[in-house]
Scaffold this motif. Structure first.
Motif, PDB file in Angstrom:
ATOM      1  N   SER A 182      39.667   3.847   9.099  1.00 29.46           N
ATOM      2  CA  SER A 182      40.375   5.059   9.512  1.00 29.46           C
ATOM      3  C   SER A 182      40.813   5.919   8.339  1.00 29.46           C
ATOM      4  O   SER A 182      41.097   7.109   8.505  1.00 29.46           O
ATOM      5  N   VAL A 183      40.867   5.349   7.113  1.00 24.51           N
ATOM      6  CA  VAL A 183      41.233   6.149   5.950  1.00 24.51           C
ATOM      7  C   VAL A 183      40.246   7.301   5.754  1.00 24.51           C
ATOM      8  O   VAL A 183      40.619   8.374   5.269  1.00 24.51           O
ATOM      9  N   LEU A 184      38.988   7.110   6.168  1.00 32.11           N
ATOM     10  CA  LEU A 184      37.998   8.181   6.039  1.00 32.11           C
ATOM     11  C   LEU A 184      38.363   9.385   6.897  1.00 32.11           C
ATOM     12  O   LEU A 184      37.979  10.512   6.581  1.00 32.11           O
ATOM     13  N   SER A 185      39.078   9.144   7.987  1.00 38.06           N
ATOM     14  CA  SER A 185      39.409  10.238   8.901  1.00 38.06           C
ATOM     15  C   SER A 185      40.411  11.213   8.299  1.00 38.06           C
ATOM     16  O   SER A 185      40.634  12.292   8.847  1.00 38.06           O
ATOM     17  N   THR A 186      41.008  10.846   7.155  1.00 38.91           N
ATOM     18  CA  THR A 186      42.016  11.711   6.526  1.00 38.91           C
ATOM     19  C   THR A 186      41.434  12.546   5.386  1.00 38.91           C
ATOM     20  O   THR A 186      42.147  13.360   4.793  1.00 38.91           O
ATOM     21  N   LEU A 187      40.160  12.346   5.060  1.00 35.71           N
ATOM     22  CA  LEU A 187      39.567  12.999   3.895  1.00 35.71           C
ATOM     23  C   LEU A 187      38.935  14.333   4.274  1.00 35.71           C
ATOM     24  O   LEU A 187      38.440  14.497   5.392  1.00 35.71           O
ATOM     25  N   ASP A 188      38.919  15.278   3.323  1.00 33.56           N
ATOM     26  CA  ASP A 188      38.201  16.524   3.571  1.00 33.56           C
ATOM     27  C   ASP A 188      36.716  16.292   3.367  1.00 33.56           C
ATOM     28  O   ASP A 188      36.276  15.191   3.009  1.00 33.56           O
ATOM     29  N   ASP A 189      35.898  17.336   3.575  1.00 37.12           N
ATOM     30  CA  ASP A 189      34.446  17.157   3.577  1.00 37.12           C
ATOM     31  C   ASP A 189      33.930  16.583   2.264  1.00 37.12           C
ATOM     32  O   ASP A 189      33.150  15.622   2.248  1.00 37.12           O
ATOM     33  N   VAL A 190      34.337  17.168   1.139  1.00 40.58           N
ATOM     34  CA  VAL A 190      33.839  16.718  -0.161  1.00 40.58           C
ATOM     35  C   VAL A 190      34.315  15.299  -0.464  1.00 40.58           C
ATOM     36  O   VAL A 190      33.538  14.444  -0.926  1.00 40.58           O
ATOM     37  N   GLU A 191      35.588  15.031  -0.205  1.00 38.69           N
ATOM     38  CA  GLU A 191      36.113  13.686  -0.449  1.00 38.69           C
ATOM     39  C   GLU A 191      35.401  12.649   0.421  1.00 38.69           C
ATOM     40  O   GLU A 191      35.115  11.531  -0.029  1.00 38.69           O
ATOM     41  N   LEU A 192      35.100  13.033   1.648  1.00 38.32           N
ATOM     42  CA  LEU A 192      34.396  12.123   2.548  1.00 38.32           C
ATOM     43  C   LEU A 192      32.993  11.836   2.020  1.00 38.32           C
ATOM     44  O   LEU A 192      32.540  10.683   2.015  1.00 38.32           O
ATOM     45  N   GLY A 193      32.301  12.884   1.556  1.00 37.90           N
ATOM     46  CA  GLY A 193      30.976  12.691   0.981  1.00 37.90           C
ATOM     47  C   GLY A 193      31.008  11.807  -0.243  1.00 37.90           C
ATOM     48  O   GLY A 193      30.127  10.964  -0.449  1.00 37.90           O
ATOM     49  N   ARG A 194      32.046  11.987  -1.078  1.00 39.44           N
ATOM     50  CA  ARG A 194      32.179  11.148  -2.266  1.00 39.44           C
ATOM     51  C   ARG A 194      32.474   9.700  -1.881  1.00 39.44           C
ATOM     52  O   ARG A 194      31.956   8.759  -2.494  1.00 39.44           O
ATOM     53  N   ALA A 195      33.304   9.494  -0.868  1.00 40.90           N
ATOM     54  CA  ALA A 195      33.637   8.136  -0.428  1.00 40.90           C
ATOM     55  C   ALA A 195      32.402   7.400   0.071  1.00 40.90           C
ATOM     56  O   ALA A 195      32.292   6.178  -0.081  1.00 40.90           O
ATOM     57  N   LEU A 196      31.464   8.146   0.649  1.00 37.02           N
ATOM     58  CA  LEU A 196      30.224   7.547   1.143  1.00 37.02           C
ATOM     59  C   LEU A 196      29.132   7.540   0.087  1.00 37.02           C
ATOM     60  O   LEU A 196      28.009   7.106   0.346  1.00 37.02           O
ATOM     61  N   ASN A 197      29.463   8.080  -1.119  1.00 36.39           N
ATOM     62  CA  ASN A 197      28.542   8.082  -2.269  1.00 36.39           C
ATOM     63  C   ASN A 197      27.333   8.984  -2.053  1.00 36.39           C
ATOM     64  O   ASN A 197      26.276   8.765  -2.650  1.00 36.39           O
ATOM     65  N   VAL A 198      27.485  10.024  -1.215  1.00 39.34           N
ATOM     66  CA  VAL A 198      26.355  10.931  -0.992  1.00 39.34           C
ATOM     67  C   VAL A 198      26.617  12.324  -1.568  1.00 39.34           C
ATOM     68  O   VAL A 198      25.752  13.198  -1.510  1.00 39.34           O
ATOM     69  N   ILE A 199      27.814  12.548  -2.105  1.00 38.19           N
ATOM     70  CA  ILE A 199      28.147  13.785  -2.820  1.00 38.19           C
ATOM     71  C   ILE A 199      28.779  13.384  -4.141  1.00 38.19           C
ATOM     72  O   ILE A 199      29.599  12.453  -4.194  1.00 38.19           O
ATOM     73  N   ASP A 200      28.392  14.068  -5.214  1.00 38.43           N
ATOM     74  CA  ASP A 200      28.881  13.699  -6.541  1.00 38.43           C
ATOM     75  C   ASP A 200      29.109  14.967  -7.353  1.00 38.43           C
ATOM     76  O   ASP A 200      28.826  16.080  -6.897  1.00 38.43           O
ATOM     77  N   GLY A 201      29.625  14.795  -8.570  1.00 39.14           N
ATOM     78  CA  GLY A 201      29.813  15.925  -9.475  1.00 39.14           C
ATOM     79  C   GLY A 201      31.174  16.563  -9.340  1.00 39.14           C
ATOM     80  O   GLY A 201      31.985  16.233  -8.471  1.00 39.14           O
ATOM     81  N   LYS A 202      31.404  17.545 -10.205  1.00 39.49           N
ATOM     82  CA  LYS A 202      32.667  18.278 -10.199  1.00 39.49           C
ATOM     83  C   LYS A 202      32.654  19.329  -9.094  1.00 39.49           C
ATOM     84  O   LYS A 202      31.595  19.720  -8.607  1.00 39.49           O
ATOM     85  N   ASP A 203      33.849  19.809  -8.741  1.00 39.57           N
ATOM     86  CA  ASP A 203      33.971  20.745  -7.628  1.00 39.57           C
ATOM     87  C   ASP A 203      33.155  22.016  -7.840  1.00 39.57           C
ATOM     88  O   ASP A 203      32.651  22.607  -6.888  1.00 39.57           O
ATOM     89  N   ASP A 204      32.999  22.428  -9.095  1.00 40.93           N
ATOM     90  CA  ASP A 204      32.250  23.656  -9.358  1.00 40.93           C
ATOM     91  C   ASP A 204      30.753  23.390  -9.571  1.00 40.93           C
ATOM     92  O   ASP A 204      29.979  24.316  -9.806  1.00 40.93           O
TER      93      ASP A 204
END
Length: 561
Positions: A182-204
C-alpha cells in the motif's frame, strides 16, 4: 562416452547437437573454442574432431607433443571462451584412428570466444546444421530468454513522461492500495516509476524504460516503441465467432480487461454440501487470473505476435509468443521458476494481480483440480510459443464435494500433490511410487511422505511390497466419490487377473516361485502364497521342490488344456 556411442553419432551424421571437424589441415585451439561456443549457444552437444563432413574418420592430430592431454585441452577451451565453458574431452579410438570427442553443455549465458567472436548452432540457408553469426538482435533475444537481460529495464531514449498515461499510474495505486504494498499508493507518478525501477534519472532528465511503457504507456506510444505487444481475445461457438477483440493496452489494464471479459462467460454449477450451497465455476477465477498474468509477464517482447486468449465450449486456450524461459520444461514446470522479466513479475506481485511470485502455475493447477476438472495442459507448447489449455466442460461434482468435505473435516486443505494423486488414482486405479513422483514433479522421498500422510488419513491404501508396491484409493474414498463400483472392480477383479498373470508367466518361463508371484502381482508374500496354494488346490498348478527351492509348474494335463 564410448567408441560405440561415437560411431553411432558419426553414422547418423551432423545435427544441431553433433558437429564434425576435420583435423587434416590442422584445427587450431582458437577454431576449437569457436566450435565449442557455437554448440554452447545452442542446445549443447558433442564436437567430434577428426571426422570429415561426410562422416569419414581421418583422425585428430596430437596437440601436446606425441599425444593429447584431455585435461589440458579442457583447460585451454575454458580459457578461450567467455564466460568459460566447462567441457569433457575424451580420446576415442575408431578404426585405428583417434577422434577427439568433446561434450559441450548448453550454456546458461550467451557465450563468445576470448577474441570476441559470437556464433550459434542453427540451420543454414542450405537446410544443413552449421555455425552461423550470432547477430545483435538475436543475442538480445537470447539474453532475455536466458534471464541475463531484463527487457523491461532497457531504456527507451526517445520516450518521455508524455508517453505514459496518468490513468495507468492511478490504476497501479488503486491496486497496490488493496495489498501489502500500500505504500505505493501514496507515491506520485515519477516516484512510483522509480519504486518499480522503470523510471530513472534526475527530474530534468528522466529515463523512461520499456517496462514503464509496458505498464503505463498510452496505446499509441506502445505501438510506436513496442510494436510486438498486442492482445487478442476471441470467443467462438462451433464455427461462428462471437467476439474478436485486439488491443495494445498497457499490461495492468490488459490483465483486468481480459479477466473481466472471461468472467462474463464464466457460468456456475451449484452443489449442496451439508447445509452449504457451493458454486462451481466453469473456469477457476484464480486460474484465469494467474494464466493471464503469467502470459503478460513471461511472454517474449522481442517476438511479433499477440498474446491470444481463445474460449470455446470445451476449453480456454491462452497462447503467448516465446517458449518457456531457459531451464523450464514440462517436467519441472511446478518446481522451477525463472521469470523472463523480474521487473514485470515484481510489478504484478506488488499490484496484487498475482499473489506469490513464482507460484503462478502451481495455483493454476490447484484451483483447476479443486473445480473437479483435469489438470491444465501445457503439452502443446514449443520453443516458439507457450500454450496452456484449461478444460471448461462439466465438472465432476462428486470430486468437488469430496475435496470440500475433506478440507472441512480435517481442518487442513488438500495440498497440490495430494490433489494430483487423487485425480491420478481416479484415472489409473493402481499406480507405483515412481509414476506418482513424475506426476507431482517431486522427489520419490517427498512423494512417499505425501502418500504416507494420505494413507494415515484413509484416502489412499498401499498394496504389495518392495518394488511391486502400488497405491490405490480406499473403499471409503471411492464411496465418497460416488464410485462404489470402482473399488469393487479394483479388488474383485484382482484374483482372476492375478491367476491369469501367474499362468502366463509359468507358460513363458516354465515355473514360478512365491517371491516372483508376489512381485508379478504386486502383492505381499503371504498373499502370493495364498494365491499359489489355491491354484494348487484346484489342480491348476503343481508344487515341485521344497522350501527355498519350491516352485510351481503347470501339470501335464493343465499344459495340454
Amino acid at each position: 562416452m564410448i567408441a560405440d556411442e561415437v560411431a553411432d553419432y558419426i553414422k547418423q551424421g551432423e545435427s544441431l547437437t553433433v558437429e564434425f571437424k576435420s583435423d587434416r589441415a590442422g584445427f587450431s585451439d582458437d577454431k576449437l573454442a569457436e566450435a565449442v561456443t557455437c554448440l554452447a549457444n545452442g542446445k549443447g552437444g558433442t564436437l567430434l574432431v577428426g571426422v570429415e563432413d561426410d562422416g569419414t574418420i581421418t583422425g585428430a592430430r596430437p596437440r601436446h607433443g606425441d599425444t593429447t592431454d584431455p585435461l589440458r585441452l579442457q583447460a585451454t577451451i575454458s580459457n578461450k571462451t567467455v564466460p568459460p565453458v566447462v567441457t569433457e574431452v575424451k580420446l576415442i579410438e575408431i578404426s585405428d584412428k583417434v577422434v577427439l570427442a568433446i561434450s559441450v553443455p548448453q550454456s546458461d549465458f550467451v557465450t563468445g570466444t576470448a577474441r570476441g567472436l559470437y556464433v550459434r548452432r542453427a540451420l543454414g540457408g542450405d537446410g544443413r546444421p552449421g555455425c552461423v553469426p550470432f547477430l545483435a538482435h538475436e543475442m538480445l533475444a537470447e539474453r532475455i530468454q536466458r534471464s541475463e537481460t531484463d527487457y523491461a529495464l532497457i531504456a527507451e531514449p526517445q520516450a518521455t513522461m508524455d508517453d505514459l498515461d496518468p490513468h495507468e499510474f492511478e490504476r497501479m495505486r488503486r491496486l497496490a492500495g488493496l495489498t501489502t504494498s500500500s505504500v505505493l499508493s501514496t507515491l506520485d507518478d515519477v516516484e512510483l516509476g522509480r519504486a518499480l525501477n522503470v523510471i530513472d534519472g534526475k527530474d530534468d532528465a528522466l529515463i523512461v524504460r520499456r517496462g514503464a511503457l509496458l505498464l503505463f504507456g498510452h496505446p499509441t506510444s506502445i505501438q510506436r516503441f513496442i510494436p510486438t505487444h498486442e492482445t487478442a481475445f476471441q470467443v467462438t461457438d462451433n464455427t461462428s465467432v462471437r467476439q474478436n477483440i485486439f488491443a495494445h493496452d498497457p499490461l495492468l489494464k490488459s490483465a483486468e480487461t481480459l479477466y473481466d471479459q472471461l468472467q462474463r462467460y464464466n457460468d456456475e454449477e451449484e452443489i449442496d454440501i451439508g447445509l452449504t450451497r457451493v458454486a462451481v465455476p466453469r473456469m477457476s477465477p484464480i486460474a484465469v487470473r494467474e494464466i493471464i498474468a503469467n502470459a503478460l509477464v513471461h511472454r517474449d517482447y522481442t517476438l511479433m505476435g499477440p498474446l491470444a486468449v481463445r474460449l470455446n465450449s470445451d476449453e480456454l486456450v491462452v497462447e503467448n509468443p516465446g517458449g518457456f524461459p531457459h531451464g523450464v520444461t514440462l517436467d519441472n514446470l511446478l518446481t522451477s521458476s525463472r521469470p523472463r522479466s523480474r521487473t514485470l513479475s515484481e510489478a504484478f506481485f506488488r499490484s496484487g494481480l498475482v499473489e506469490r511470485v513464482g507460484r503462478g502455475v502451481n495455483r493454476v493447477y490447484e484451483s483447476t483440480l479443486r473445480t473437479g476438472r483435469t489438470v491444465p495442459d501445457y503439452t502443446r507448447s514449443d520453443s516458439f510459443n507457450v500454450r496452456v489449455s484449461l478444460p471448461t466442460g462439466s465438472a465432476d461434482l462428486a470430486v468437488v464435494k469430496f475435496i470440500v468435505e475433506h478440507d472441512e473435516r480435517s481442518g487442513r486443505p488438500f495440498s497440490l500433490p495430494e490433489l494430483q494423486i487423487v485425480h491420478a488414482l481416479l484415472d489409473g486405479p493402481r499406480i507405483r511410487l515412481g509414476e506418482l513422483a513424475r506426476i507431482t514433479q517431486m522427489s520419490e522421498t517427498a512423494t512417499r511422505s505425501t502418500l504416507t500422510r494420505m494413507v494415515e488419513s484413509g484416502v489412499v491404501e498401499l498394496r504389495g511390497n518392495g518394488r511391486a508396491r502400488q497405491y490405490t484409493l480406499t473403499a471409503a474414498t471411492y464411496r465418497k466419490l460416488s464410485s462404489k463400483a470402482g473399488y469393487v472392480r479394483v479388488q474383485d477383479f484382482e484374483p482372476m487377473q492375478q491367476e491369469q498373470m501367474v499362468l502366463t508367466y509359468v507358460r513363458a518361463h516354465g515355473s514360478i516361485s512365491r517371491r516372483e508371484a508376489a512381485e508379478l502381482c504386486a502383492v505381499t508374500s503371504e498373499s502370493a502364497k495364498a494365491l499359489l496354494q489355491e491354484m494348487r488346490k484346484r489342480g491348476v498348478l503343481n508344487l515341485v521342490g521344497e522350501r527355498r527351492g519350491a516352485r510351481y509348474v503347470i501339470p501335464d494335463t493343465g499344459r495340454a488344456q
